[in-house]
Design a protein around this motif. Sequence first.
Motif, PDB file in Angstrom:
ATOM      1  N   LEU A 234      78.133-101.111 -41.668  1.00  0.00           N
ATOM      2  CA  LEU A 234      76.755-100.112 -40.567  1.00  0.00           C
ATOM      3  C   LEU A 234      75.758-100.068 -41.137  1.00  0.00           C
ATOM      4  O   LEU A 234      75.028 -99.893 -39.590  1.00  0.00           O
ATOM      5  CB  LEU A 234      77.297 -98.891 -41.050  1.00  0.00           C
ATOM      6  CG  LEU A 234      78.919 -98.826 -40.425  1.00  0.00           C
ATOM      7  CD1 LEU A 234      79.504 -97.525 -40.774  1.00  0.00           C
ATOM      8  CD2 LEU A 234      79.682 -99.039 -39.132  1.00  0.00           C
ATOM      9  N   ASN A 235      75.356-100.739 -42.001  1.00  0.00           N
ATOM     10  CA  ASN A 235      73.924-100.290 -42.315  1.00  0.00           C
ATOM     11  C   ASN A 235      73.176-101.674 -42.916  1.00  0.00           C
ATOM     12  O   ASN A 235      71.597-101.634 -43.689  1.00  0.00           O
ATOM     13  CB  ASN A 235      73.817 -99.215 -43.387  1.00  0.00           C
ATOM     14  CG  ASN A 235      74.256 -97.559 -43.007  1.00  0.00           C
ATOM     15  OD1 ASN A 235      73.705 -97.685 -41.605  1.00  0.00           O
ATOM     16  ND2 ASN A 235      75.007 -97.058 -44.235  1.00  0.00           N
ATOM     17  N   GLY A 236      73.778-102.767 -42.564  1.00  0.00           N
ATOM     18  CA  GLY A 236      73.453-104.378 -43.247  1.00  0.00           C
ATOM     19  C   GLY A 236      72.000-103.856 -42.167  1.00  0.00           C
ATOM     20  O   GLY A 236      71.426-103.603 -40.917  1.00  0.00           O
ATOM     21  N   LYS A 277      76.233 -93.074 -36.669  1.00  0.00           N
ATOM     22  CA  LYS A 277      74.882 -93.260 -37.958  1.00  0.00           C
ATOM     23  C   LYS A 277      75.227 -91.849 -39.023  1.00  0.00           C
ATOM     24  O   LYS A 277      75.268 -91.670 -39.906  1.00  0.00           O
ATOM     25  CB  LYS A 277      73.758 -92.240 -37.397  1.00  0.00           C
ATOM     26  CG  LYS A 277      72.832 -92.460 -38.016  1.00  0.00           C
ATOM     27  CD  LYS A 277      71.905 -92.950 -38.297  1.00  0.00           C
ATOM     28  CE  LYS A 277      70.503 -93.747 -38.779  1.00  0.00           C
ATOM     29  NZ  LYS A 277      70.729 -92.423 -40.336  1.00  0.00           N
ATOM     30  N   ASP A 278      76.042 -90.840 -38.951  1.00  0.00           N
ATOM     31  CA  ASP A 278      76.718 -89.695 -39.654  1.00  0.00           C
ATOM     32  C   ASP A 278      77.574 -90.063 -39.944  1.00  0.00           C
ATOM     33  O   ASP A 278      77.625 -89.711 -41.387  1.00  0.00           O
ATOM     34  CB  ASP A 278      77.411 -88.214 -38.847  1.00  0.00           C
ATOM     35  CG  ASP A 278      77.162 -87.196 -39.352  1.00  0.00           C
ATOM     36  OD1 ASP A 278      76.336 -87.073 -39.679  1.00  0.00           O
ATOM     37  OD2 ASP A 278      78.678 -86.808 -39.530  1.00  0.00           O
ATOM     38  N   ILE A 279      78.721 -90.758 -39.606  1.00  0.00           N
ATOM     39  CA  ILE A 279      79.620 -91.718 -40.549  1.00  0.00           C
ATOM     40  C   ILE A 279      79.121 -92.990 -41.882  1.00  0.00           C
ATOM     41  O   ILE A 279      79.654 -92.530 -42.488  1.00  0.00           O
ATOM     42  CB  ILE A 279      80.752 -92.190 -39.500  1.00  0.00           C
ATOM     43  CG1 ILE A 279      81.752 -91.294 -38.915  1.00  0.00           C
ATOM     44  CG2 ILE A 279      81.752 -93.136 -40.698  1.00  0.00           C
ATOM     45  CD1 ILE A 279      82.296 -92.082 -37.896  1.00  0.00           C
ATOM     46  N   ALA A 280      78.100 -93.502 -41.479  1.00  0.00           N
ATOM     47  CA  ALA A 280      77.474 -93.761 -41.469  1.00  0.00           C
ATOM     48  C   ALA A 280      76.720 -93.607 -42.541  1.00  0.00           C
ATOM     49  O   ALA A 280      76.957 -94.363 -44.105  1.00  0.00           O
ATOM     50  CB  ALA A 280      76.787 -95.366 -40.956  1.00  0.00           C
ATOM     51  N   ASP A 281      76.061 -92.150 -42.744  1.00  0.00           N
ATOM     52  CA  ASP A 281      75.149 -91.370 -44.315  1.00  0.00           C
ATOM     53  C   ASP A 281      75.963 -91.220 -44.895  1.00  0.00           C
ATOM     54  O   ASP A 281      76.507 -91.244 -46.190  1.00  0.00           O
ATOM     55  CB  ASP A 281      74.391 -90.424 -43.401  1.00  0.00           C
ATOM     56  CG  ASP A 281      73.333 -91.088 -42.132  1.00  0.00           C
ATOM     57  OD1 ASP A 281      72.879 -92.584 -42.004  1.00  0.00           O
ATOM     58  OD2 ASP A 281      72.536 -90.680 -41.495  1.00  0.00           O
TER      59      ASP A 281
END
Length: 553
Positions: A234-236, A277-281
């Motif tokens: 998700l955040n790569g 974004k919320d899930i990734a955080d």
Amino acid sequence: MLKHLYIKNFTLIDKLDIDFHPGFSVISGETGAGKSIILGAISLLLGNRADSKQIKQGEKKCIIEAKFDLSKYGFEDFFVENNIDYDSEETILRREIADNGKSRAFINDTPVPLTLMKRIGEQLVDIHSQHQNLLLQKEDFQLNVIDIIGQNASDIAKYQKAYKQYKETEKKLEQLKKNIAESADNEEFMRFQLDELSNANLQEGLQEELEQESNTLSHSEEIKSSLFEADNILNGDEHGIVSSLKHTKEVLRSIAHVYPKAEELGNRLESAYIELKDIADEISADTEDIDFDPQRLNFINEQLDKIYHLQKKFHVATIGELLEIQENLKKQLHSIDNSDEELEEMESLLNTQLEECRKLASVLTKARLKAAKIIEGEMKTHLVPMGIPNVQFCIEIKEKSLSPDGADKVQFLFSANKNTPVQPITQVASGGEIARVMLSLKAMISGAVKLPTIIFDEIDTGVSGKIAQQMAFIMQKMGNSNRQVITITHLPQIAALGTSHYKVEKHDTVTGTTSHLRELNTEERIVEIAQMLSGADISDAAIENAKSLLNVN
């Protein structure tokens, strides 16, 4: 008052259909003619047990039906209470018995339980048979006579209500003492159990939380690895989904001025971007938080072991049930700590109720003493004319321990001779004397309870002549006081005083023996009474004597 009796297929009776009249009626007939059969049929209307053997041989069903006039006796409340049609001048009781043993009861064509028929039947008809003389041997019968004649029902009801409350409190007190004794024996163990449960710091939902945390910590490496991989996807930095989605959204919005639909698509991507974004955080944060903590895992498992141990020990499956046991232990120990006070309060209540019982029992005793004096006087008035000129009749009332019927022990004392001391009536009175005593009591009772119909079954056993005539005068007087008296008799002196006279006869036919009841006219009465005087061979003297008894010229 019994107006009409209909019997069909009952033992020796094919069919009986006969009217009865107010006042004093007599029934005569040879021994074995069927008088007891008729009484047996009537007793079925009073709720007695039925037997298919009572059905006439060869028939499928028998019926007993009686019509009553209740217009002078105030029975309307009974019918309203039980939702039964009420006709004061014609109330019908009917009993049907089938050959399969089943029985049905009806009041005014309404099917009713036998208990209900028994309840009203006992208020309509009293059948006094010879065996009822044995009731004089029973103290409760003697006490009941006093209460009926003294009209003590209200005082009895008040006393019995108080006595019931007293006995209930006494039972509770005994149980409390038992519980206190048992609890005292187990107090140390209960306190140990309560401490064990309290130290476990149990809460609803705690077990589920600990089991979940234990499961998480036990698989922490696997969980952290998977979360790290998801976070990287998700955040790569270069190809992360979140950054790619953000870039895609900006690309679409850059052409919105030439391609309006791109604006809408961009907005939709914006919503997806925010959620992703919320899930990734959250995944990123969880990746940082998840660490294998052996000390924490050991602590949690120890806590779970305590819970499992307690559940096994107390034979339950949930913390909720353990908390319930803990609360019960608190209550029991609180009860032990306060048992002296609770015991004192209940003992005080019991003493208060005991004093109330004694007070009401005293009121009842005074009423019974007053009624006893009335009975003693009336008994002498009745018995002297019936051939016991030196009668002594006393009612002894002694104190006894409180019981459901009060604090009075009652005994009827009797002597037929002037210089003979009174003794318990059943020990000294002859059969004829007891019959006269019972008739006197019935006369007083019937006046007190306003019983519509009284049937005497050979109450004249053991008497004759003028004594029998005096007994008849008493029954005649009872029949003239808004009630109906029917007596079965073998004595002409009694038969002659009846307002109406019925005869039971037995006939042998080709199909078997049958029993009949018919009302006699004046001529037939003369013949019947003459036969009662002289036997089968009726003499002219017997005829004249019968006419004299009947006051017929």
